[in-house]
Design a protein around this motif. Structure first.
Motif, PDB file in Angstrom:
ATOM      1  N   ALA A   1      19.029   6.642  34.983  1.00 22.73           N
ATOM      2  CA  ALA A   1      17.710   6.108  35.355  1.00 22.73           C
ATOM      3  C   ALA A   1      17.426   6.317  36.843  1.00 22.73           C
ATOM      4  O   ALA A   1      16.259   6.487  37.231  1.00 22.73           O
ATOM      5  N   ASN A   2      18.453   6.324  37.671  1.00 21.69           N
ATOM      6  CA  ASN A   2      18.236   6.520  39.112  1.00 21.69           C
ATOM      7  C   ASN A   2      17.762   7.933  39.434  1.00 21.69           C
ATOM      8  O   ASN A   2      16.963   8.127  40.347  1.00 21.69           O
ATOM      9  N   VAL A   3      18.242   8.917  38.691  1.00 18.03           N
ATOM     10  CA  VAL A   3      17.774  10.294  38.879  1.00 18.03           C
ATOM     11  C   VAL A   3      16.306  10.381  38.489  1.00 18.03           C
ATOM     12  O   VAL A   3      15.491  10.974  39.196  1.00 18.03           O
ATOM     13  N   ALA A   4      15.949   9.773  37.366  1.00 19.51           N
ATOM     14  CA  ALA A   4      14.551   9.766  36.919  1.00 19.51           C
ATOM     15  C   ALA A   4      13.669   9.068  37.949  1.00 19.51           C
ATOM     16  O   ALA A   4      12.580   9.551  38.278  1.00 19.51           O
ATOM     17  N   ARG A   5      14.133   7.941  38.480  1.00 18.23           N
ATOM     18  CA  ARG A   5      13.366   7.218  39.499  1.00 18.23           C
ATOM     19  C   ARG A   5      13.159   8.065  40.746  1.00 18.23           C
ATOM     20  O   ARG A   5      12.065   8.083  41.319  1.00 18.23           O
TER      21      ARG A   5
END
Length: 136
Positions: A55-59
């Motif tokens: 999710a951090n990469v997507a964010r």
């Protein structure tokens, strides 16, 4: 022709440029906002594209897209925003090429968006028209 000598856009061209730019801005806001919360559909799409299920990469990708879009929407920073969004589109294009997605629908979507992005900016910004003069 210098920037001050570039012909002002007609009202029709100016509004067409604004509408084209708004289409890009609205799409990019949607694209960026859905990447901020940890949505399962985003995680699945990212893994299908070969990105980590993080999710951090997507964010991070969403935030980069949103910041670039905000710059594009601000008249004084629109050229910088257009350059950054062009790079963003290049990353999307290379991702689709790498995994072998369909050419016209997926791979070239970033090209289509880039043409709309720069076309809208060209029609609404006298500086860009002076930089890229098309002969009549």
């Amino acid at each position: 022709m210098s920037i001050s000598e570039a012909a002002p856009a007609s009202k029709g061209a100016l509004w067409t440029g604004r509408v084209l730019s708004a289409v890009v801005v609205l799409f990019m806001i949607f694209d960026g906002v859905i990447k901020l919360p940890p949505l399962d559909v985003v995680t699945r799409a990212m893994t299908d594209l070969g990105w980590p299920a993080d999710a951090n990469v997507a964010r991070l990708i969403g935030a980069i897209g949103l910041i670039s879009t905000a710059l594009y929407a601000l008249p004084r920073a629109s050229v910088l925003g257009a350059i950054l969004l062009t790079g963003y589109m290049g990353g999307a294009i290379s991702t689709h090429v790498r995994i072998g997605n369909p050419f016209f629908s997926h791979t070239l979507f970033g090209v289509y968006l880039g043409v709309i992005l720069w076309g809208g900016l060209y029609l609404r910004d006298q500086r860009v028209r002076a930089l890229i003069p098309f002969s009549r």
